[in-house]
Scaffold this motif. Structure first.
Motif, PDB file in Angstrom:
ATOM      1  N   TYR A  35      26.539  15.437  13.997  1.00 48.30           N
ATOM      2  CA  TYR A  35      27.155  14.523  13.070  1.00 48.30           C
ATOM      3  C   TYR A  35      27.112  12.517  13.226  1.00 48.30           C
ATOM      4  O   TYR A  35      26.651  12.409  14.490  1.00 48.30           O
ATOM      5  N   GLN A  46      32.811  20.279  10.145  1.00 48.07           N
ATOM      6  CA  GLN A  46      32.331  19.188   8.140  1.00 48.07           C
ATOM      7  C   GLN A  46      30.245  19.478   8.338  1.00 48.07           C
ATOM      8  O   GLN A  46      29.604  20.127   8.762  1.00 48.07           O
ATOM      9  N   GLU A 102      26.732  18.920   8.128  1.00 45.05           N
ATOM     10  CA  GLU A 102      26.308  18.511   9.746  1.00 45.05           C
ATOM     11  C   GLU A 102      24.560  17.705   8.653  1.00 45.05           C
ATOM     12  O   GLU A 102      24.322  17.153   8.259  1.00 45.05           O
TER      13      GLU A 102
END
Length: 176
Positions: free
Chosen positions: A104, A96, A98
């Motif tokens: 995250y 995903q 950052e």
């Protein structure tokens, strides 16, 4: 005669009640303020609200450090997650976007799910350091190491770190 018996009964009840409340009064709550744990060592700084204690958990020894005059801040705790909960694939999280490098946006509950997912994928916790701001965890799988830092609303993940762990004793003694 009945008045004397009632008086004795009443006094007995008062004595028993005061003993019971004294017992309850003496059982204080232990609030962990700082903790360092590896497979070989485990230390904690905690308070009962009156004093601050240093505990060597593995050797079952405790000593009083000082009177508790500061604001009590309990270590950051992760919520318990039911083992049957849907867990994220740890590798998917890394893919995903950052927020900042290695960081995250994540709630404590989501962080706890991520950690449980790592453990279910064969990673084991070999060291953990905690205070009220964060939990710094070191994981090992095969001969690989990973570091995960849990903050209240963020998760930091560092993969493929060296296997050297910070000293639990140095960590716990810092600013104690």
């Amino acid at each position: 005669m009945k008045a004397k018996q009632l008086l004795i009964l009443f006094c007995s009840i008062l004595i028993l009640t005061s003993c019971k409340s004294k017992e309850v009064e003496d059982t204080s709550t232990k609030i962990v303020m700082k903790e360092a744990r590896t497979i070989e060592e485990h230390y904690a700084i905690y308070t009962d609200g009156k004093n601050i204690y240093y505990e060597d958990v593995k050797n079952n020894s405790t000593k009083v450090l000082r009177k508790c005059l500061e604001t009590i801040k309990e270590i950051l705790l992760l919520p318990e997650i039911d083992e049957n909960t849907d867990l994220p694939n740890p590798e998917d999280l890394i893919k995903q976007d950052e927020v900042t490098p290695f960081t995250y946006e994540m709630s404590l509950e989501s962080s706890a799910k991520y950690i449980l997912a790592l453990q279910k994928n064969g990673w084991s916790i070999v060291a953990e350091y905690a205070n009220y701001l964060y939990r710094d965890m070191y994981f090992k799988k095969d001969e690989r190491y990973m570091r995960v830092i849990v903050l209240e609303n963020k998760l930091k993940i560092f993969e493929e770190i060296g296997g050297e762990l910070p000293s639990p004793q140095l960590y716990i003694n810092e600013n104690k």
